[in-house]
Design a protein around this motif. Sequence first.
Motif, PDB file in Angstrom:
ATOM      1  N   ALA A  20       0.833  -1.205   0.000  1.00  0.00           N
ATOM      2  CA  ALA A  20       0.000   0.000   0.000  1.00  0.00           C
ATOM      3  C   ALA A  20       0.867   1.253   0.000  1.00  0.00           C
ATOM      4  N   ILE A  21       1.949   1.220   0.768  1.00  0.00           N
ATOM      5  CA  ILE A  21       2.868   2.359   0.779  1.00  0.00           C
ATOM      6  C   ILE A  21       3.438   2.593  -0.614  1.00  0.00           C
ATOM      7  N   ALA A  22       3.811   1.503  -1.289  1.00  0.00           N
ATOM      8  CA  ALA A  22       4.349   1.624  -2.642  1.00  0.00           C
ATOM      9  C   ALA A  22       3.308   2.193  -3.604  1.00  0.00           C
ATOM     10  N   MET A  23       2.052   1.759  -3.475  1.00  0.00           N
ATOM     11  CA  MET A  23       1.009   2.238  -4.379  1.00  0.00           C
ATOM     12  C   MET A  23       0.593   3.675  -4.080  1.00  0.00           C
ATOM     13  N   SER A  24       0.982   4.185  -2.908  1.00  0.00           N
ATOM     14  CA  SER A  24       0.653   5.579  -2.588  1.00  0.00           C
ATOM     15  C   SER A  24       1.627   6.560  -3.230  1.00  0.00           C
ATOM     16  N   TYR A  25       2.776   6.069  -3.668  1.00  0.00           N
ATOM     17  CA  TYR A  25       3.821   6.947  -4.208  1.00  0.00           C
ATOM     18  C   TYR A  25       3.436   7.454  -5.591  1.00  0.00           C
ATOM     19  N   ASN A  26       3.332   8.766  -5.715  1.00  0.00           N
ATOM     20  CA  ASN A  26       2.920   9.409  -6.966  1.00  0.00           C
ATOM     21  C   ASN A  26       4.163   9.728  -7.800  1.00  0.00           C
ATOM     22  N   SER A  27       4.538   8.780  -8.628  1.00  0.00           N
ATOM     23  CA  SER A  27       5.755   8.912  -9.428  1.00  0.00           C
ATOM     24  C   SER A  27       5.679  10.090 -10.395  1.00  0.00           C
ATOM     25  N   ALA A  28       4.529  10.255 -11.058  1.00  0.00           N
ATOM     26  CA  ALA A  28       4.392  11.329 -12.048  1.00  0.00           C
ATOM     27  C   ALA A  28       4.576  12.693 -11.401  1.00  0.00           C
ATOM     28  N   GLU A  29       4.010  12.882 -10.205  1.00  0.00           N
ATOM     29  CA  GLU A  29       4.159  14.158  -9.506  1.00  0.00           C
ATOM     30  C   GLU A  29       5.612  14.382  -9.094  1.00  0.00           C
ATOM     31  N   ASP A  30       6.253  13.337  -8.630  1.00  0.00           N
ATOM     32  CA  ASP A  30       7.653  13.433  -8.233  1.00  0.00           C
ATOM     33  C   ASP A  30       8.516  13.899  -9.410  1.00  0.00           C
ATOM     34  N   VAL A  31       8.367  13.230 -10.563  1.00  0.00           N
ATOM     35  CA  VAL A  31       9.177  13.546 -11.737  1.00  0.00           C
ATOM     36  C   VAL A  31       8.874  14.948 -12.251  1.00  0.00           C
ATOM     37  N   ALA A  32       7.589  15.287 -12.344  1.00  0.00           N
ATOM     38  CA  ALA A  32       7.202  16.564 -12.953  1.00  0.00           C
ATOM     39  C   ALA A  32       7.477  17.756 -12.042  1.00  0.00           C
ATOM     40  N   LEU A  33       7.097  17.657 -10.769  1.00  0.00           N
ATOM     41  CA  LEU A  33       7.162  18.821  -9.895  1.00  0.00           C
ATOM     42  C   LEU A  33       8.473  18.942  -9.132  1.00  0.00           C
ATOM     43  N   LEU A  34       8.942  17.855  -8.551  1.00  0.00           N
ATOM     44  CA  LEU A  34      10.159  17.945  -7.757  1.00  0.00           C
ATOM     45  C   LEU A  34      11.414  17.838  -8.613  1.00  0.00           C
ATOM     46  N   LYS A  35      11.361  16.966  -9.608  1.00  0.00           N
ATOM     47  CA  LYS A  35      12.560  16.768 -10.429  1.00  0.00           C
ATOM     48  C   LYS A  35      12.506  17.541 -11.741  1.00  0.00           C
ATOM     49  N   LYS A  36      11.455  18.304 -11.945  1.00  0.00           N
ATOM     50  CA  LYS A  36      11.335  19.183 -13.110  1.00  0.00           C
ATOM     51  C   LYS A  36      11.586  18.441 -14.421  1.00  0.00           C
ATOM     52  N   GLY A  37      11.120  17.193 -14.470  1.00  0.00           N
ATOM     53  CA  GLY A  37      11.257  16.406 -15.693  1.00  0.00           C
ATOM     54  C   GLY A  37      12.606  15.765 -15.874  1.00  0.00           C
ATOM     55  N   LEU A  38      13.553  16.014 -14.980  1.00  0.00           N
ATOM     56  CA  LEU A  38      14.904  15.467 -15.119  1.00  0.00           C
ATOM     57  C   LEU A  38      15.030  14.143 -14.361  1.00  0.00           C
ATOM     58  N   ALA A  39      14.178  13.213 -14.730  1.00  0.00           N
ATOM     59  CA  ALA A  39      14.201  11.872 -14.147  1.00  0.00           C
ATOM     60  C   ALA A  39      13.241  10.993 -14.929  1.00  0.00           C
ATOM     61  N   VAL A  40      13.425   9.679 -14.801  1.00  0.00           N
ATOM     62  CA  VAL A  40      12.466   8.725 -15.352  1.00  0.00           C
ATOM     63  C   VAL A  40      12.032   7.808 -14.216  1.00  0.00           C
ATOM     64  N   ALA A  41      10.791   7.375 -14.270  1.00  0.00           N
ATOM     65  CA  ALA A  41      10.277   6.486 -13.229  1.00  0.00           C
ATOM     66  C   ALA A  41      11.013   5.153 -13.274  1.00  0.00           C
ATOM     67  N   ALA A  42      11.398   4.659 -12.115  1.00  0.00           N
ATOM     68  CA  ALA A  42      12.124   3.386 -12.035  1.00  0.00           C
ATOM     69  C   ALA A  42      11.145   2.220 -12.067  1.00  0.00           C
ATOM     70  N   GLN A  43      11.423   1.256 -12.936  1.00  0.00           N
ATOM     71  CA  GLN A  43      10.629   0.033 -13.027  1.00  0.00           C
ATOM     72  C   GLN A  43      11.304  -1.126 -12.299  1.00  0.00           C
ATOM     73  N   THR A  44      12.622  -1.136 -12.339  1.00  0.00           N
ATOM     74  CA  THR A  44      13.444  -2.124 -11.628  1.00  0.00           C
ATOM     75  C   THR A  44      14.582  -1.349 -10.962  1.00  0.00           C
ATOM     76  N   PRO A  45      15.421  -2.023 -10.190  1.00  0.00           N
ATOM     77  CA  PRO A  45      16.570  -1.305  -9.623  1.00  0.00           C
ATOM     78  C   PRO A  45      17.570  -0.811 -10.669  1.00  0.00           C
ATOM     79  N   LEU A  46      17.509  -1.356 -11.893  1.00  0.00           N
ATOM     80  CA  LEU A  46      18.539  -1.041 -12.884  1.00  0.00           C
ATOM     81  C   LEU A  46      18.211   0.218 -13.673  1.00  0.00           C
ATOM     82  N   PRO A  47      19.113   1.202 -13.683  1.00  0.00           N
ATOM     83  CA  PRO A  47      18.912   2.383 -14.530  1.00  0.00           C
ATOM     84  C   PRO A  47      19.253   2.050 -15.979  1.00  0.00           C
TER      85      PRO A  47
END
Length: 572
Positions: free
Chosen positions: A341-368
């Motif tokens: 539930a904690i994982a599903m609460s994390y808003n990845s799109a908001e994190d990338v757009a607002l905090l990281k100003k688009g300079l990030a991609v959402a992680a699907q696995t540990p590997l970049p």
Amino acid sequence: MWKRVVVAGLALIGMLGAPAQAQTQEKVPEKVLHAFLSTGETGLDPAVASDIASLSLLENLFDPLLRYDYLARPVQLQPNTLTAMPEVTDQGLTYTFHLRQDVYFTPDPAFKGQRRQVTAQDYVYSLKRLYDPVLKSPWLFLLDGKLAGDAALKQQFSYEREIAGLQALDRYTLRIRLTAPDPNFLFYLATPATAVVAREVMQAYGAQAGNHPVGTGPFVMGQWKHSDRITLLANRQFRPVSYQGRRVPLLDRIELRIVEEYQSRVLGFLNGEFDFLEQLPESMKDMVLTADAQPTLQPALAARGIVLSPFPVLQTYYMWMNMEDPLIGGYSKDKLALRRAIAMSYNSAEDVALLKKGLAVAAQTPLPPNVRGYDPAYRSPVPYDPALAQALLERYGYRKGADGFRNQPDGKPLTLVMHSEASTVGRLRDELWRKNLNAIGLRVVFKSDKKTEIIKASRLGSVMMFETNWVADFPDGDNFYQLLYGANRGRANYARFDLPAYNQRYEESRQLGDTPRRTALYRDLADILHAYTPWVLLTHPVSADLQQPWLLHYRRHPVELTNWRYLDIASH
């Protein structure tokens, strides 16, 4: 002036009106790089240091056998103190290294006035130091159980004890034998931890060896005010190594400051105090970048000739949860439901757009991306879905109380405790997590501290949750998946995750190269991670790197932390 040139002072005769030719000769432009380290260094012993600041310095003071080609992409190893790449025989079990004969330690009283040449025996000694129980090297995992006969070093350590896996065949020939093939072995020999040191220096300074760095690298230590200011001087006795037809290092001096505050770093760069800025902080991107979809410099900065270079870092941000914590840890269904539930609460799109100003991609696995083993087709089965998270918590007995926050299934209060860094960015991250967790009825409090202190507590198992990041030591997926390997609990495995199904697949994968079988195992490991949720995968950052117009040859390397030996300062 847009350039950065430090000019040597004129001699007295020049001030009194010496001939023009003499005055011209006196004006020698000294090439000085001005840079910063984001945290203080802890010590400069290759076998012991593991923080980014110390490793950055070690890269320039000491020499491992191999290093990365500065320009090659994908990354490629090349000889460093060797005449050629090693000979590999016995189906990948035996490596033979032939050393250059022009590698020398920088002068030190420990050498009693002699110019000290590096030999194969020096590398034998240096690699044995990782096993020295007195040093408690955090890098022992690179060699542990991999060198033939190294059990003898762990049972009763002695520098005099010879093992079949580590031998100097003659003055300039080193042979390493492995217990099993390791596709990543040569990467280990390009890390600062495996750099060569001199035994007489280590013995002369003992426990203070980290305060007396004596290496063979392109720079030597000048002035050193611990965790404040550091000056590196060009090692003009450095062996002949060229870059674009010129001998490295190209600089005369590097002036480093320790600057922990994000704002001070950015303002210092904008004021011309620093020649480059790597990874523009999230909290200050509005000051430097426009609001365009693609990262773009503010027009006033572009007009000054400042250069923006987006760089995909081999780095993963994740929030780990302590699997041994009585509230959030464990492998029962109710604990899995809470972490999921904690994982599903994390808003990845908001994190990338607002905090990281688009300079990030959402992680699907540990590997970049750009790490060997990365699978671009894999997608996380854990979506951002607050409604589903709430339903999951209800199903497993996490009911809301009168205050609107959920209690544990037994009715006791449920309060999550997340550690965070005491910084502007840390506070922004706290607010994002507070918003996400409160939205599904989970109460959270934050404990702020320095990251070094949080990591110490994490290794002791006394931290419940913490958001951190991992930067690749070498560009292979093994470097990331080992973070959840059970045997690494209490070390890099801060989540203290220990599941046989994961361990077995990881152990098989580490014996394989970048093959279809390993790709399949990595998919299994990613599925297990998402099923048990010891981590919430966050993002892979895209670093917004800035450089001044007078800085030449600047290019980030995916693995090595510094590129100082190749940099130059425009002299016109």
